[in-house]
Design a protein around this motif. Structure first.
Motif, PDB file in Angstrom:
ATOM      1  N   LEU A 190       0.838  -1.032  -0.062  1.00  0.00           N
ATOM      2  CA  LEU A 190       0.035  -0.115  -0.213  1.00  0.00           C
ATOM      3  C   LEU A 190       0.887   1.274  -0.141  1.00  0.00           C
ATOM      4  CD1 LEU A 190      -2.931  -0.459   2.533  1.00  0.00           C
ATOM      5  CD2 LEU A 190      -3.052  -0.355   0.264  1.00  0.00           C
ATOM      6  N   GLN A 191       0.419   2.347  -0.668  1.00  0.00           N
ATOM      7  CA  GLN A 191       1.298   3.610  -0.485  1.00  0.00           C
ATOM      8  C   GLN A 191       0.612   4.289   0.703  1.00  0.00           C
ATOM      9  OE1 GLN A 191       2.117   5.673  -3.957  1.00  0.00           O
ATOM     10  NE2 GLN A 191       0.589   4.506  -5.070  1.00  0.00           N
ATOM     11  N   PRO A 192       1.433   4.972   1.427  1.00  0.00           N
ATOM     12  CA  PRO A 192       1.146   5.611   2.636  1.00  0.00           C
ATOM     13  C   PRO A 192       0.166   6.688   2.264  1.00  0.00           C
ATOM     14  CG  PRO A 192       3.681   5.917   2.138  1.00  0.00           C
ATOM     15  CD  PRO A 192       3.071   5.419   0.867  1.00  0.00           C
ATOM     16  N   PHE A 193      -0.953   6.901   2.925  1.00  0.00           N
ATOM     17  CA  PHE A 193      -1.834   8.055   2.809  1.00  0.00           C
ATOM     18  C   PHE A 193      -1.242   9.390   3.313  1.00  0.00           C
ATOM     19  CE2 PHE A 193      -4.942   4.877   2.789  1.00  0.00           C
ATOM     20  CZ  PHE A 193      -4.930   4.267   3.933  1.00  0.00           C
ATOM     21  N   LYS A 194      -1.570  10.286   2.691  1.00  0.00           N
ATOM     22  CA  LYS A 194      -1.091  11.738   2.891  1.00  0.00           C
ATOM     23  C   LYS A 194      -1.937  12.523   3.859  1.00  0.00           C
ATOM     24  CE  LYS A 194       1.859  15.251   2.458  1.00  0.00           C
ATOM     25  NZ  LYS A 194       2.618  15.647   1.323  1.00  0.00           N
ATOM     26  N   GLU A 244       0.656  -3.249   6.651  1.00  0.00           N
ATOM     27  CA  GLU A 244       1.206  -2.464   5.567  1.00  0.00           C
ATOM     28  C   GLU A 244       0.425  -1.137   5.417  1.00  0.00           C
ATOM     29  OE1 GLU A 244      -1.122  -5.229   6.176  1.00  0.00           O
ATOM     30  OE2 GLU A 244      -2.624  -5.094   4.929  1.00  0.00           O
ATOM     31  N   ILE A 245      -0.395  -0.718   6.227  1.00  0.00           N
ATOM     32  CA  ILE A 245      -0.648   0.693   6.227  1.00  0.00           C
ATOM     33  C   ILE A 245       0.255   1.568   6.700  1.00  0.00           C
ATOM     34  CG2 ILE A 245      -2.150   2.199   7.276  1.00  0.00           C
ATOM     35  CD1 ILE A 245      -4.367  -0.033   7.140  1.00  0.00           C
ATOM     36  N   ASP A 246       0.350   2.490   6.167  1.00  0.00           N
ATOM     37  CA  ASP A 246       1.294   4.003   6.648  1.00  0.00           C
ATOM     38  C   ASP A 246       0.714   5.197   6.321  1.00  0.00           C
ATOM     39  OD1 ASP A 246       5.025   4.011   6.955  1.00  0.00           O
ATOM     40  OD2 ASP A 246       3.467   5.132   8.067  1.00  0.00           O
ATOM     41  N   TYR A 247       1.343   6.156   6.993  1.00  0.00           N
ATOM     42  CA  TYR A 247       0.752   7.445   6.576  1.00  0.00           C
ATOM     43  C   TYR A 247       1.783   8.596   6.662  1.00  0.00           C
ATOM     44  CZ  TYR A 247      -0.041   8.754  11.336  1.00  0.00           C
ATOM     45  OH  TYR A 247       0.317   9.066  12.718  1.00  0.00           O
ATOM     46  N   GLU A 248       1.733   9.747   6.000  1.00  0.00           N
ATOM     47  CA  GLU A 248       2.906  10.816   6.047  1.00  0.00           C
ATOM     48  C   GLU A 248       2.123  11.850   6.640  1.00  0.00           C
ATOM     49  OE1 GLU A 248       4.666  11.528   2.242  1.00  0.00           O
ATOM     50  OE2 GLU A 248       4.686  13.414   3.097  1.00  0.00           O
ATOM     51  N   ALA A 258      -3.450   7.927  -2.006  1.00  0.00           N
ATOM     52  CA  ALA A 258      -2.754   7.637  -3.292  1.00  0.00           C
ATOM     53  C   ALA A 258      -3.309   6.169  -3.935  1.00  0.00           C
ATOM     54  CB  ALA A 258      -1.311   7.623  -3.044  1.00  0.00           C
ATOM     55  N   ASN A 259      -3.642   5.194  -2.860  1.00  0.00           N
ATOM     56  CA  ASN A 259      -3.983   4.068  -3.606  1.00  0.00           C
ATOM     57  C   ASN A 259      -5.521   4.023  -4.354  1.00  0.00           C
ATOM     58  OD1 ASN A 259      -1.912   2.604  -1.723  1.00  0.00           O
ATOM     59  ND2 ASN A 259      -3.069   3.540  -0.106  1.00  0.00           N
ATOM     60  N   ARG A 260      -6.200   5.082  -3.983  1.00  0.00           N
ATOM     61  CA  ARG A 260      -7.497   5.332  -4.950  1.00  0.00           C
ATOM     62  C   ARG A 260      -7.461   6.618  -5.658  1.00  0.00           C
ATOM     63  NH1 ARG A 260     -12.035   5.554  -2.645  1.00  0.00           N
ATOM     64  NH2 ARG A 260     -12.948   4.386  -3.888  1.00  0.00           N
ATOM     65  N   ASN A 261      -6.188   6.548  -6.494  1.00  0.00           N
ATOM     66  CA  ASN A 261      -6.455   7.852  -7.112  1.00  0.00           C
ATOM     67  C   ASN A 261      -6.221   9.110  -6.870  1.00  0.00           C
ATOM     68  OD1 ASN A 261      -6.310   6.499  -9.830  1.00  0.00           O
ATOM     69  ND2 ASN A 261      -8.282   6.095  -9.663  1.00  0.00           N
ATOM     70  N   ASP A 262      -5.706   9.139  -5.544  1.00  0.00           N
ATOM     71  CA  ASP A 262      -5.477  10.636  -4.801  1.00  0.00           C
ATOM     72  C   ASP A 262      -6.909  11.037  -4.506  1.00  0.00           C
ATOM     73  OD1 ASP A 262      -2.573  11.731  -6.261  1.00  0.00           O
ATOM     74  OD2 ASP A 262      -2.727  10.335  -4.726  1.00  0.00           O
ATOM     75  N   PHE A 263      -7.651  10.029  -3.685  1.00  0.00           N
ATOM     76  CA  PHE A 263      -8.995  10.513  -3.611  1.00  0.00           C
ATOM     77  C   PHE A 263      -9.061  11.342  -2.226  1.00  0.00           C
ATOM     78  CE2 PHE A 263     -13.573  10.202  -3.733  1.00  0.00           C
ATOM     79  CZ  PHE A 263     -14.030  10.294  -2.411  1.00  0.00           C
ATOM     80  N   VAL A 264      -9.751  12.434  -2.195  1.00  0.00           N
ATOM     81  CA  VAL A 264      -9.716  13.549  -1.081  1.00  0.00           C
ATOM     82  C   VAL A 264     -10.594  13.183  -0.161  1.00  0.00           C
ATOM     83  CG1 VAL A 264      -9.418  16.021  -0.185  1.00  0.00           C
ATOM     84  CG2 VAL A 264      -8.425  15.172  -2.486  1.00  0.00           C
ATOM     85  N   VAL A 265     -10.372  13.295   1.075  1.00  0.00           N
ATOM     86  CA  VAL A 265     -11.549  13.059   2.058  1.00  0.00           C
ATOM     87  C   VAL A 265     -11.400  14.118   3.210  1.00  0.00           C
ATOM     88  CG1 VAL A 265     -12.824  11.731   3.663  1.00  0.00           C
ATOM     89  CG2 VAL A 265     -11.242  10.597   1.918  1.00  0.00           C
TER      90      VAL A 265
END
Lengths: 220, 222
Positions: A4-8, A33-37, A68-75
Motif C-alpha cells: 500500500l502507498q502511505p496516506f497523506k 502494510e498501512i502507513d501515513y505521512e 494515493a491507493n485510490r487515485n489521490d481521492f480526497v476526504v
C-alpha cells in the motif's frame, strides 16, 4: 499482503487532527502494510486558507486525507475520514461493523459518531473559543458552551455505564466511534473544566482508550 | 522502577526544559527512561498530584531520579545539569576547570535559568495561553526576548562559545527556549541576531542535542 502507498494526511495537533492520527496508529498496528505521512499545516498561520489547500477542502480546515491507493481521492470532515478508512482498510472489521451483517451495531456506532461530530466537537470548540480566543470575555457565552460540554459528557457517561466502549454488543469494543470523540473529551483541561471526576465511567473510558498503544501514540 | 536504566526523567513534549536534560544525558552517554507528563486526558494535572509533588513540591518538570545513587531525586534543570557534571563528567568536558572558566559557565547558566527561561516563558504565556488578551504584557516580554538575544549577540559576535572557550552546559541550556515558536513570532532570528543564530544552529548538530530534538519531533509529532 499487498503493497500500500502511505496516506497523506494534512493535519495539525488539534483534537480533530488527533482523531485521525489516533485511528491511523491503531490501523498500523493491526495492518502492518498501512502507513501515513503527516504534513503539518500550521493553522496559526492560516496555511489551511491558502488557495492550494482550498482546492483540497473548500472548507479550509484540517485534517484532510489524500489516498494515493485510490487515485489521490480526497476526504475531509473527520468522521468521514474515519468511516472512509474503516470501510476501505479495516477489512476484518476490527474497528467497525458490517452494515449488512451487524446493522444495529453499525447504526449505533453511527449514532454516537454523529452525536460527537455534531455536538461535542462544535460545542466544546465554542467553549474553547470564548474561553481563550475571543477578543472579549463574555460570561454568558462561556457558561453556555462549557455547560453544554458538560451536559454532553453526561450523555456519554450514561452510555458508558456498564459498557467499556461506545459501540458494539455487550460491553462494546474499541471502534471508530470511540476515537471520534476521545481527543475532545481528553482535552477538557483546555476547556477550563477542572476535572471529569463527576463522570466516573467517562473518566475510566478515557484511561482505557489512552492505554491502547496506537491511540496513545496518535493522540499524544 | 523496573526499567533497568540509570535514570528516570520526568519530562514533557512541548515544554522546553526537559530537553536540556535529555540532551545532556545523551552527551554523557547515560541511559534513561523518560516519562512524559501530560496536560490532557487520563494523566491530566499529574504534575500537581500528590505522587509527583512528593518528588518535586514545585510540581514542574524536569525531575531526574538517579537509580545508581539511592534513587536520589533532583529538580530544577540548572541543578540537574550541575549534578550530572559533578558526578558524571570527570574530565569537566562540559564545564570550566580554572576559576575564570567555572565562573563563566555558572554566570551564563544562571542567566539562562533566571533570565531567558522565565522571560521567554512569560512571553509565551501572555501570547498563547493567558485568558485575557493583554497586548502590553505581550509587548513587555517580547521586548525582553529581543533584549536577551541582543545580550547573546554581543558576546557571540566576538567568540564561538559562551564560556570557557568551548561547548559547555551553558550553551546547551539556551537551546530549547531559543527554539520556541514565541521567538519566531517576536523577531527574525537569523537576520536580527546573526551570530546568535549561527551558534544556535551549530548547537543542533551536537550529537546529544541532535538526538534529543529528534526524539522531541517524534514525541510531539501529529
Amino acid at each position: 499482503m499487498s503493497a500500500l502507498q502511505p496516506f497523506k494526511l494534512y493535519t495539525w495537533p488539534t483534537p480533530n487532527g488527533k482523531k485521525v492520527t489516533g485511528f491511523l496508529e491503531e490501523l498500523k498496528l493491526e495492518y502492518p502494510e498501512i502507513d501515513y505521512e503527516a504534513e503539518k499545516i500550521d493553522i496559526s498561520k492560516d496555511i489551511q486558507k491558502e488557495p492550494w489547500f482550498i482546492k483540497l477542502n473548500p472548507n479550509g480546515r484540517i485534517p484532510v486525507l489524500v489516498d494515493a491507493n485510490r487515485n489521490d481521492f480526497v476526504v475531509f470532515e473527520t468522521a468521514a475520514i474515519l468511516l472512509y478508512l474503516q470501510q476501505h482498510y479495516d477489512k476484518k472489521n476490527v474497528f467497525g461493523f458490517d452494515p449488512a451483517t451487524e446493522p444495529n451495531d453499525y447504526s449505533e456506532a453511527l449514532q454516537w459518531i454523529f452525536f460527537a461530530h455534531g455536538g461535542v466537537g462544535p460545542m466544546q470548540g465554542q467553549a474553547n473559543h470564548f474561553n481563550k480566543a475571543a477578543p472579549e470575555k463574555i460570561p454568558y457565552a462561556i457558561n453556555r458552551y462549557v455547560n453544554e460540554t458538560k451536559r454532553l459528557y453526561g450523555v456519554l457517561e450514561i452510555r458508558l455505564k456498564e459498557r467499556d466502549f461506545l459501540a458494539g454488543p455487550g460491553r462494546g469494543k474499541f471502534s471508530i466511534a470511540d476515537i471520534n470523540v476521545l481527543p475532545w473529551v481528553r482535552a477538557y483541561p483546555y476547556t477550563s473544566i477542572e476535572n471529569i471526576d463527576e463522570f466516573p465511567n467517562l473518566k475510566a473510558w478515557v484511561a482505557r482508550n489512552e492505554a491502547r498503544p496506537g491511540v496513545a501514540k496518535g493522540v499524544a | 522502577m523496573s526499567h533497568g536504566k540509570h535514570f528516570t526523567l520526568y519530562s514533557h513534549g512541548t515544554g522546553p526544559n526537559g530537553w536540556k536534560i535529555a540532551s545532556f544525558l545523551n552527551e554523557l552517554g547515560l541511559s534513561y527512561e523518560t516519562i512524559y507528563l501530560d496536560l490532557f486526558g487520563a494523566r491530566a494535572g499529574e504534575h500537581k498530584k500528590p505522587e509527583f509533588l512528593k518528588l518535586n513540591p514545585n510540581g514542574r518538570i524536569p525531575v531526574l531520579i538517579d537509580h545508581k545513587n539511592n534513587d536520589l531525586v533532583i529538580w530544577e534543570s540548572g541543578a540537574i545539569l550541575l549534578y550530572l557534571v559533578d558526578k558524571y563528567d570527570d574530565e569537566k568536558k562540559y564545564f570550566g576547570i580554572n576559576d575564570k572558566d567555572k565562573s563563566e559557565v555558572l554566570q551564563w547558566l544562571f542567566f539562562q535559568v533566571s533570565g531567558q527561561g522565565p522571560a521567554f516563558g512569560q512571553a509565551a504565556w501572555f501570547n498563547y495561553y493567558h485568558p485575557d488578551k493583554l497586548p502590553s504584557a505581550v509587548e513587555r516580554y517580547k521586548t525582553e526576548i529581543k533584549r536577551i538575544l541582543g545580550v547573546l549577540e554581543i558576546v557571540l559576535s566576538k567568540q564561538e562559545w559562551l564560556a570557557a572557550g568551548k561547548f559547555t552546559i551553558a550553551d546547551l541550556s539556551f537551546v530549547p527556549w531559543n527554539d520556541a515558536s514565541i521567538v519566531r513570532e517576536t523577531a527574525d532570528f537569523e537576520k536580527d541576531f546573526p551570530a546568535t543564530y549561527k551558534w544556535h544552529q551549530k548547537l543542533f548538530q551536537i550529537p546529544g542535542i541532535k538526538a534529543a530534538f529528534a526524539e522531541r519531533e517524534r514525541v510531539i509529532a501529529v
